[in-house]
Write a protein that holds these residues in place. Sequence first.
Motif, PDB file in Angstrom:
ATOM      1  N   ASP A 479       0.815  -1.221   0.000  1.00 32.91           N
ATOM      2  CA  ASP A 479       0.000   0.000   0.000  1.00 32.91           C
ATOM      3  C   ASP A 479       0.838   1.255   0.000  1.00 32.91           C
ATOM      4  OD1 ASP A 479      -2.820  -0.927   0.168  1.00 32.91           O
ATOM      5  OD2 ASP A 479      -2.025  -1.968   1.924  1.00 32.91           O
ATOM      6  N   ASP A 480       1.934   1.208   0.793  1.00 34.81           N
ATOM      7  CA  ASP A 480       2.758   2.411   0.862  1.00 34.81           C
ATOM      8  C   ASP A 480       4.186   2.042   1.245  1.00 34.81           C
ATOM      9  OD1 ASP A 480       3.359   5.051   0.645  1.00 34.81           O
ATOM     10  OD2 ASP A 480       2.177   5.725   2.371  1.00 34.81           O
ATOM     11  N   ILE A 481       5.105   2.815   0.730  1.00 31.17           N
ATOM     12  CA  ILE A 481       6.508   2.667   1.120  1.00 31.17           C
ATOM     13  C   ILE A 481       6.788   3.829   2.066  1.00 31.17           C
ATOM     14  CG2 ILE A 481       8.886   2.568   0.277  1.00 31.17           C
ATOM     15  CD1 ILE A 481       7.489   1.733  -2.493  1.00 31.17           C
ATOM     16  N   ILE A 482       7.237   3.491   3.273  1.00 31.78           N
ATOM     17  CA  ILE A 482       7.264   4.541   4.301  1.00 31.78           C
ATOM     18  C   ILE A 482       8.684   4.871   4.743  1.00 31.78           C
ATOM     19  CG2 ILE A 482       4.953   3.943   5.135  1.00 31.78           C
ATOM     20  CD1 ILE A 482       6.399   2.653   7.610  1.00 31.78           C
ATOM     21  N   ASP A 483       8.824   6.067   5.269  1.00 33.61           N
ATOM     22  CA  ASP A 483      10.077   6.493   5.882  1.00 33.61           C
ATOM     23  C   ASP A 483      10.152   5.822   7.267  1.00 33.61           C
ATOM     24  OD1 ASP A 483      12.016   7.800   7.331  1.00 33.61           O
ATOM     25  OD2 ASP A 483      11.513   9.794   6.539  1.00 33.61           O
ATOM     26  N   PRO A 484      11.196   5.024   7.528  1.00 33.65           N
ATOM     27  CA  PRO A 484      11.286   4.312   8.812  1.00 33.65           C
ATOM     28  C   PRO A 484      11.179   5.216  10.040  1.00 33.65           C
ATOM     29  CG  PRO A 484      12.877   3.436   7.271  1.00 33.65           C
ATOM     30  CD  PRO A 484      12.287   4.650   6.611  1.00 33.65           C
ATOM     31  N   ASP A 485      11.545   6.490   9.882  1.00 33.81           N
ATOM     32  CA  ASP A 485      11.403   7.425  11.001  1.00 33.81           C
ATOM     33  C   ASP A 485       9.935   7.543  11.441  1.00 33.81           C
ATOM     34  OD1 ASP A 485      14.050   7.941  11.004  1.00 33.81           O
ATOM     35  OD2 ASP A 485      13.910  10.041  10.374  1.00 33.81           O
ATOM     36  N   TYR A 486       9.021   7.253  10.498  1.00 36.60           N
ATOM     37  CA  TYR A 486       7.591   7.413  10.783  1.00 36.60           C
ATOM     38  C   TYR A 486       6.889   6.063  10.975  1.00 36.60           C
ATOM     39  CZ  TYR A 486       8.342  12.274   9.866  1.00 36.60           C
ATOM     40  OH  TYR A 486       8.806  13.555   9.962  1.00 36.60           O
ATOM     41  N   THR A 487       7.649   5.032  11.360  1.00 34.91           N
ATOM     42  CA  THR A 487       7.065   3.688  11.517  1.00 34.91           C
ATOM     43  C   THR A 487       5.924   3.698  12.535  1.00 34.91           C
ATOM     44  OG1 THR A 487       9.243   2.765  11.077  1.00 34.91           O
ATOM     45  CG2 THR A 487       7.610   1.270  11.972  1.00 34.91           C
ATOM     46  N   ARG A 488       6.174   4.311  13.678  1.00 31.60           N
ATOM     47  CA  ARG A 488       5.153   4.329  14.727  1.00 31.60           C
ATOM     48  C   ARG A 488       3.912   5.092  14.251  1.00 31.60           C
ATOM     49  NH1 ARG A 488       4.005   3.871  20.101  1.00 31.60           N
ATOM     50  NH2 ARG A 488       2.945   5.634  21.062  1.00 31.60           N
ATOM     51  N   VAL A 489       4.150   6.235  13.669  1.00 30.58           N
ATOM     52  CA  VAL A 489       3.042   7.063  13.168  1.00 30.58           C
ATOM     53  C   VAL A 489       2.224   6.267  12.146  1.00 30.58           C
ATOM     54  CG1 VAL A 489       2.503   9.142  11.835  1.00 30.58           C
ATOM     55  CG2 VAL A 489       4.355   9.178  13.524  1.00 30.58           C
ATOM     56  N   GLU A 490       2.916   5.598  11.220  1.00 33.35           N
ATOM     57  CA  GLU A 490       2.221   4.885  10.143  1.00 33.35           C
ATOM     58  C   GLU A 490       1.487   3.650  10.667  1.00 33.35           C
ATOM     59  OE1 GLU A 490       1.601   5.764   7.191  1.00 33.35           O
ATOM     60  OE2 GLU A 490       2.966   7.449   6.904  1.00 33.35           O
ATOM     61  N   LEU A 491       2.084   2.954  11.610  1.00 33.73           N
ATOM     62  CA  LEU A 491       1.399   1.771  12.154  1.00 33.73           C
ATOM     63  C   LEU A 491       0.160   2.182  12.953  1.00 33.73           C
ATOM     64  CD1 LEU A 491       4.250  -0.726  13.225  1.00 33.73           C
ATOM     65  CD2 LEU A 491       2.736  -0.855  11.232  1.00 33.73           C
ATOM     66  N   ILE A 492       0.259   3.280  13.674  1.00 34.35           N
ATOM     67  CA  ILE A 492      -0.912   3.766  14.424  1.00 34.35           C
ATOM     68  C   ILE A 492      -2.020   4.163  13.448  1.00 34.35           C
ATOM     69  CG2 ILE A 492      -1.765   5.648  15.899  1.00 34.35           C
ATOM     70  CD1 ILE A 492       0.963   5.495  17.392  1.00 34.35           C
ATOM     71  N   ARG A 493      -1.617   4.843  12.378  1.00 29.45           N
ATOM     72  CA  ARG A 493      -2.619   5.244  11.380  1.00 29.45           C
ATOM     73  C   ARG A 493      -3.272   4.013  10.745  1.00 29.45           C
ATOM     74  NH1 ARG A 493      -1.249  10.244   8.037  1.00 29.45           N
ATOM     75  NH2 ARG A 493      -1.166   8.776   6.352  1.00 29.45           N
ATOM     76  N   ALA A 494      -2.472   3.013  10.441  1.00 24.70           N
ATOM     77  CA  ALA A 494      -3.009   1.792   9.831  1.00 24.70           C
ATOM     78  C   ALA A 494      -3.964   1.084  10.796  1.00 24.70           C
ATOM     79  CB  ALA A 494      -1.860   0.858   9.450  1.00 24.70           C
TER      80      ALA A 494
END
Length: 515
Positions: A479-494
């Motif tokens: 779905d998306d390729i993410i910046d590892p710095d934003y792993t927590r942010v992206e997992l929470i959003r997911a």
Amino acid sequence: MSNSDKLQQFKEVRSKMLAGGGEARIKDQHDKGKFTARERVKGLLDDGSFIESQAYIQGRSTEFGMDKKRFSGDGVVTGSGKINGKQVFISSQDFTVLGGSLGEMHAEKIAEAQSLALKTGSPFIQVNDSGGARIQEGILALNGYAKIFRNNTLSSGVIPQFSVILGPCAGGAVYSPAITDFIFMVDGTSHMYITGPDVIKAVTGEIISHEDLGGAAAHCAKSGVAHFRFGTEAECFDFVRKLMDYLPSNNLEQPPVTIPEDSSERITKVMSLIPDEPKKPYDVRDIIGEVFDSQSFLEVHKDFAKSVVVGFAKLNGRTVGIFANQPNYMAAALDINSSDKGARFIRFCDSFNIPVITLVDVPGYLPGIAQEHGGIIRHGAKILFAIAEATVPKISLIIRKSYGGSMIAMSSKSLGYDRVLAFPTAEIAVMGAEGAANVISRKEINEASDPSAKRVEKIAEFQEQFMNPYVAAGYGLVDDIIDPDYTRVELIRALEMNITKREDRPAKKHGNIPL
Ligand code: HXC
């Protein structure tokens, strides 16, 4: 008898009931470093919350002089209580009474506590410390076990069931814990086996101690029968209470949501934990510690099948189940035991509405004759089945490798993952570049004037073209390729995006997971 005499009589009967097998046997229990059945109930439950059931029940057997060996409670303490305010039902076997052996009425009490737990949708905790079937009661003892096993099975997937083994648990008695969700053991105190060292010596000639055969280390690291290992009973109780806080009371409830102390916007320094060299291992638990709510990870099956790491954590205050590949062990290959470990954990999460998050860095299922003949096909299929069957939110994050069949198990949207994220370092392919080049360019390599140079060239070509997340993302499989710095942010959003997910399955009696 006057009222005051009756009151006096009540006090005497009650104090005898509370004393179980009596002072001398309580001392024996303490001398072995063990708590009594009542002390264990107290240690597990909130202060003053215990409500006892059938406290005065007595055995009915008259065989072998049992009419003279009657104890109020019949060797087990049962009832309900609270753990941090949440109602649970409990049974705690009393070794001071006839060695905690399970007779007809003893079993009735446990079965009654199980039934009440199921009817009220409350978790059930059994504390086992018993010589097994009460020999004098024979077939009625076995009949009692059958009731308990049946209740364990009916409760499975409806209420969480914990087995805390704090003494002997031998013979068929082991099968009640085996049906429950989690088994807790304490070094030097807990012993589980279907036949003990003496029988084994007589039958096979093998010599082994109780601890080496069926102690906490044996079952937490080798057999995988038990999930959690502790140094003391007190540590075990603290952990049971902590774990209970992560879980809902039953399958109709959502897991408790806590107020997170950790910011949902926190930047995660994940990249610094992953080596540049793709074959270099790292500990995935460092990534878990960095990304999920601070100090919230409770690892399950820590010492068993270590090529995967599973456990509960909190993500922005919500309970999630983590199923992660562990590059630090066997290069994270999925084998028979890690497949069993992962599949069973996923099924627990799905039963109790706990979203699953996979952290993916996996080269494949483990090759080898022992694995093939041991049934890696049948065992490996369990992960596929468990993921496809699960209706909870399923989120996958591909960190590095995601190859072949294990790619499907850990990260395929078509298998049922709701959101698949990948780091820029992700490599999503049928197999590694070296293996791929050897297969598809074999002829070209063999016919080259310098085969070694050609192989290097072909590997580089394959790496360049396929060992990245962009091909899979181009097909919509990521779905998306993410910046590892934003792993927590992206997992929470997911997680938040999928938390209200509802998914039906075709009506059926039950599936037939490969076992
Ligand atoms: C009746 C039992 C008993 C039992 C122990 N006791 N096990 N009474 N039925 N199964 C009694 C002892 O006679 C003794 O009573 C008291 O409990 C304490 O036992 P000790 O032997 O003194 O204690 P310890 O030295 O600590 O040894 C504990 C033990 C040992 C390892 C558990 O007692 C033992 O091996 N027991 C038998 C285990 C067994 O074979 N059980 C049957 C398994 S088959 P007194 O009054 O003398 O002090 C089974 C089938 C289940 O359970 C099938 C389910 C489907």
